[in-house]
Design a protein around this motif. Sequence first.
Motif, PDB file in Angstrom:
ATOM      1  N   GLY A   1      84.714  56.720 -40.619  1.00 48.13           N
ATOM      2  CA  GLY A   1      86.095  56.468 -41.004  1.00 48.13           C
ATOM      3  C   GLY A   1      86.884  55.748 -39.929  1.00 48.13           C
ATOM      4  N   LEU A   2      86.664  56.124 -38.658  1.00 49.04           N
ATOM      5  CA  LEU A   2      87.373  55.457 -37.570  1.00 49.04           C
ATOM      6  C   LEU A   2      86.904  54.019 -37.398  1.00 49.04           C
ATOM      7  CD1 LEU A   2      87.634  58.332 -34.958  1.00 49.04           C
ATOM      8  CD2 LEU A   2      89.465  57.314 -36.299  1.00 49.04           C
ATOM      9  N   PHE A   3      85.610  53.785 -37.585  1.00 49.27           N
ATOM     10  CA  PHE A   3      85.113  52.405 -37.528  1.00 49.27           C
ATOM     11  C   PHE A   3      85.808  51.540 -38.576  1.00 49.27           C
ATOM     12  CE2 PHE A   3      82.122  49.317 -39.407  1.00 49.27           C
ATOM     13  CZ  PHE A   3      81.993  48.450 -38.325  1.00 49.27           C
ATOM     14  N   LEU A   4      86.064  52.106 -39.746  1.00 49.02           N
ATOM     15  CA  LEU A   4      86.650  51.335 -40.841  1.00 49.02           C
ATOM     16  C   LEU A   4      88.169  51.203 -40.721  1.00 49.02           C
ATOM     17  CD1 LEU A   4      84.590  52.819 -43.826  1.00 49.02           C
ATOM     18  CD2 LEU A   4      84.285  50.583 -42.729  1.00 49.02           C
ATOM     19  N   THR A   5      88.846  52.167 -40.107  1.00 43.93           N
ATOM     20  CA  THR A   5      90.315  52.180 -40.134  1.00 43.93           C
ATOM     21  C   THR A   5      90.975  51.921 -38.782  1.00 43.93           C
ATOM     22  OG1 THR A   5      90.431  54.583 -39.741  1.00 43.93           O
ATOM     23  CG2 THR A   5      90.254  53.844 -42.043  1.00 43.93           C
ATOM     24  N   ALA A   6      90.246  52.037 -37.679  1.00 44.67           N
ATOM     25  CA  ALA A   6      90.870  51.906 -36.364  1.00 44.67           C
ATOM     26  C   ALA A   6      91.481  50.521 -36.185  1.00 44.67           C
ATOM     27  CB  ALA A   6      89.838  52.171 -35.270  1.00 44.67           C
ATOM     28  N   ALA A   7      92.725  50.501 -35.741  1.00 42.95           N
ATOM     29  CA  ALA A   7      93.436  49.243 -35.487  1.00 42.95           C
ATOM     30  C   ALA A   7      94.586  49.552 -34.538  1.00 42.95           C
ATOM     31  CB  ALA A   7      93.958  48.641 -36.788  1.00 42.95           C
ATOM     32  N   GLU A   8      95.230  48.492 -34.033  1.00 47.76           N
ATOM     33  CA  GLU A   8      96.319  48.689 -33.088  1.00 47.76           C
ATOM     34  C   GLU A   8      97.545  49.319 -33.732  1.00 47.76           C
ATOM     35  OE1 GLU A   8      96.940  45.558 -30.002  1.00 47.76           O
ATOM     36  OE2 GLU A   8      95.461  44.443 -31.190  1.00 47.76           O
ATOM     37  N   ASP A   9      97.639  49.243 -35.057  1.00 49.33           N
ATOM     38  CA  ASP A   9      98.791  49.815 -35.759  1.00 49.33           C
ATOM     39  C   ASP A   9      98.383  50.906 -36.750  1.00 49.33           C
ATOM     40  OD1 ASP A   9      97.463  48.179 -37.488  1.00 49.33           O
ATOM     41  OD2 ASP A   9      99.245  47.144 -38.252  1.00 49.33           O
ATOM     42  N   SER A  10      97.252  51.571 -36.498  1.00 42.50           N
ATOM     43  CA  SER A  10      96.769  52.599 -37.415  1.00 42.50           C
ATOM     44  C   SER A  10      97.716  53.792 -37.463  1.00 42.50           C
ATOM     45  CB  SER A  10      95.380  53.082 -36.990  1.00 42.50           C
ATOM     46  OG  SER A  10      94.419  52.083 -37.205  1.00 42.50           O
ATOM     47  N   SER A  11      97.713  54.463 -38.599  1.00 40.76           N
ATOM     48  CA  SER A  11      98.513  55.678 -38.759  1.00 40.76           C
ATOM     49  C   SER A  11      97.819  56.836 -38.052  1.00 40.76           C
ATOM     50  CB  SER A  11      98.674  55.992 -40.245  1.00 40.76           C
ATOM     51  OG  SER A  11      99.113  57.312 -40.442  1.00 40.76           O
ATOM     52  N   ILE A  12      98.570  57.565 -37.248  1.00 36.46           N
ATOM     53  CA  ILE A  12      97.992  58.715 -36.559  1.00 36.46           C
ATOM     54  C   ILE A  12      97.617  59.796 -37.559  1.00 36.46           C
ATOM     55  CG2 ILE A  12     100.250  59.768 -36.174  1.00 36.46           C
ATOM     56  CD1 ILE A  12      97.142  59.946 -33.879  1.00 36.46           C
ATOM     57  N   ALA A  13      98.345  59.897 -38.675  1.00 37.67           N
ATOM     58  CA  ALA A  13      98.018  60.899 -39.689  1.00 37.67           C
ATOM     59  C   ALA A  13      96.648  60.625 -40.296  1.00 37.67           C
ATOM     60  CB  ALA A  13      99.087  60.909 -40.781  1.00 37.67           C
ATOM     61  N   VAL A  14      96.361  59.352 -40.587  1.00 39.48           N
ATOM     62  CA  VAL A  14      95.051  58.998 -41.135  1.00 39.48           C
ATOM     63  C   VAL A  14      93.961  59.289 -40.117  1.00 39.48           C
ATOM     64  CG1 VAL A  14      93.621  57.084 -41.943  1.00 39.48           C
ATOM     65  CG2 VAL A  14      96.001  57.276 -42.702  1.00 39.48           C
ATOM     66  N   THR A  15      94.211  58.926 -38.871  1.00 38.80           N
ATOM     67  CA  THR A  15      93.221  59.159 -37.814  1.00 38.80           C
ATOM     68  C   THR A  15      92.903  60.638 -37.679  1.00 38.80           C
ATOM     69  OG1 THR A  15      93.942  57.194 -36.591  1.00 38.80           O
ATOM     70  CG2 THR A  15      92.750  58.897 -35.353  1.00 38.80           C
ATOM     71  N   LEU A  16      93.934  61.478 -37.645  1.00 40.30           N
ATOM     72  CA  LEU A  16      93.709  62.913 -37.482  1.00 40.30           C
ATOM     73  C   LEU A  16      93.029  63.521 -38.704  1.00 40.30           C
ATOM     74  CD1 LEU A  16      97.009  64.043 -35.708  1.00 40.30           C
ATOM     75  CD2 LEU A  16      94.764  63.656 -34.692  1.00 40.30           C
ATOM     76  N   ALA A  17      93.352  63.016 -39.894  1.00 42.93           N
ATOM     77  CA  ALA A  17      92.694  63.524 -41.104  1.00 42.93           C
ATOM     78  C   ALA A  17      91.200  63.219 -41.064  1.00 42.93           C
ATOM     79  CB  ALA A  17      93.337  62.898 -42.344  1.00 42.93           C
ATOM     80  N   ILE A  18      90.848  62.009 -40.653  1.00 46.40           N
ATOM     81  CA  ILE A  18      89.435  61.637 -40.541  1.00 46.40           C
ATOM     82  C   ILE A  18      88.732  62.505 -39.510  1.00 46.40           C
ATOM     83  CG2 ILE A  18      87.881  59.791 -39.768  1.00 46.40           C
ATOM     84  CD1 ILE A  18      89.912  57.804 -40.977  1.00 46.40           C
ATOM     85  N   LEU A  19      89.377  62.699 -38.371  1.00 50.67           N
ATOM     86  CA  LEU A  19      88.784  63.520 -37.313  1.00 50.67           C
ATOM     87  C   LEU A  19      88.640  64.974 -37.745  1.00 50.67           C
ATOM     88  CD1 LEU A  19      90.651  62.069 -34.210  1.00 50.67           C
ATOM     89  CD2 LEU A  19      88.236  61.778 -34.778  1.00 50.67           C
ATOM     90  N   ALA A  20      89.588  65.465 -38.550  1.00 48.64           N
ATOM     91  CA  ALA A  20      89.510  66.846 -39.017  1.00 48.64           C
ATOM     92  C   ALA A  20      88.287  67.054 -39.900  1.00 48.64           C
ATOM     93  CB  ALA A  20      90.785  67.213 -39.774  1.00 48.64           C
ATOM     94  N   VAL A  21      88.004  66.097 -40.785  1.00 47.05           N
ATOM     95  CA  VAL A  21      86.808  66.195 -41.630  1.00 47.05           C
ATOM     96  C   VAL A  21      85.556  66.214 -40.759  1.00 47.05           C
ATOM     97  CG1 VAL A  21      85.421  65.019 -43.372  1.00 47.05           C
ATOM     98  CG2 VAL A  21      87.910  65.106 -43.613  1.00 47.05           C
ATOM     99  N   GLY A  22      85.497  65.323 -39.776  1.00 47.61           N
ATOM    100  CA  GLY A  22      84.336  65.283 -38.885  1.00 47.61           C
ATOM    101  C   GLY A  22      84.178  66.558 -38.082  1.00 47.61           C
TER     102      GLY A  22
END
Length: 494
Positions: free
Chosen positions: A361-382
């Motif tokens: 998920g991080l490979f697909l969504t990581a960017a300089e303006d990514s949402s921290i909520a999306v990042t944390l949700a992906i990390l929570a699943v992992g």
Amino acid sequence: MSVLDEQAAADRTSAPPPRMSKRQRAVLLLLLGSTFLLAADLSLLNVAIPLIGDGLGFTVGNLQWIATAFALTAAGLTLLFGRVADLFGRRRVFAGGMLLLVLSSLLGGVAQEPWVLIAARVGQGVATAMSTPAALALLTTSFPEGPLRAKALGANGAMVSAGFTVGAVVGGVLTDLLSWRWAFLINVPVGAVIALLVPVLLTESKAAAGGRMDVPGAVTVTLGLGGAVYGISRAGDLGWTSPAVLGCLGAGLLLLVVFWRIELRAAHPLASVGILRKPTVRWGNIGGFATITMQTAVIFLVTLYLQEVLGYSPMATGLAFAVIGVAAFLGGMAAPRLIHRFGSRAGLLTGMLLQAAGPTGLFLTAAEDSSIAVTLAILAVGAFGHVTAVVSYMVTATSGLPDAEQGLATGLATMTQQVALAVGIPLMSSLATGRMHALEATHTTAQSVLAGVRIAMAADAVIVLATVILITVFLRRTPAANANDALPPVPLTH
């Protein structure tokens, strides 16, 4: 399935789940406390290393020894002390390890010279190598194989991840508000309380009489693991093609081959060949190694991403990991139910698939303006999947064995944890930094870091998924796994 088998399965399902006695709860609480403390100790100093270097006068080239000194001793000596605990008493070795942790942490907290602090880190590594396999063996021998042991291992897995995550948060807070010395000193009162309670709550446990220490095996496995871990630890700085790195890796692997040959002939082997050849032990540890190595790398890569790309402070980064810690804790609590219903093999595979969703998920969504909520949700699943996989691998690697071999099995499983924790960051950081260096002349720092993080995340996910495929193919359903399937569901609360 025959009518009798169906009736037996129905009886097992309808039977009330076993409950822990008050003493078992106290024992579990004590052992989980030690697991949490030892896991937190792995990450407490991560954010403080630069400040330690400035305060004690470490050169830039020597800073890595603050982490490497611990990793070398913890990884290299874990299997040895697992066997020592079997022969001379698990409670005795566990108590000795906790006392050594207290003394080493006190030494680190008052250190005024670099060599004193490195000595303290070596002491902490030895203490971890003593305490961790002994504690795990005490846990597995305190709870019979079945629902109670699975639940205890589930809580233990949750404490490993929660301790590592909380250690990162607490280390950042203590370093910012007080001093890096408190990252050492916080261990002293907690470790002392645990050590004082050991003779009160724990009974001695050891293997049957007649065993002896396998000295040649102990020497070769300790030096072999030490050489391999040192080589990998230095690869991030020197490069994988460095003669020093290649020499250490080659020597370490050669010694490990010699160790294997010694164990084939030893009358009292340090690691029983019979245990190593059991599919559940072998593939359980392989799955655990991939799981822990890659998740440790994810934490490191996410730290880079949050700070260098999204611009978060070290304290804010640490607090963000609290979300990961909650998800990991929930995974540890849910894992026993999954294992009891579907078996530890299914739990391991499911957990690893969910874990792979994190770096994917991080490979697909990581960017300089990514949402921290999306990042944390992906990390929570992992993180949820990671702890599920850790619990499942521990159950897989320690099931179907007599009490006399629990120290060996738990020593192997714990060694897997320690080596994985030591090599995960160097492996993936080498890949990430290689990409960063290739782009730094033509891209901004944030863009270079982002590219390095993304390629390392992709590799992380590929390694986890490749391991899932191997386990699916080679670890078939065994009688031990089927026995787990028949266990009744265990409630998550008492």
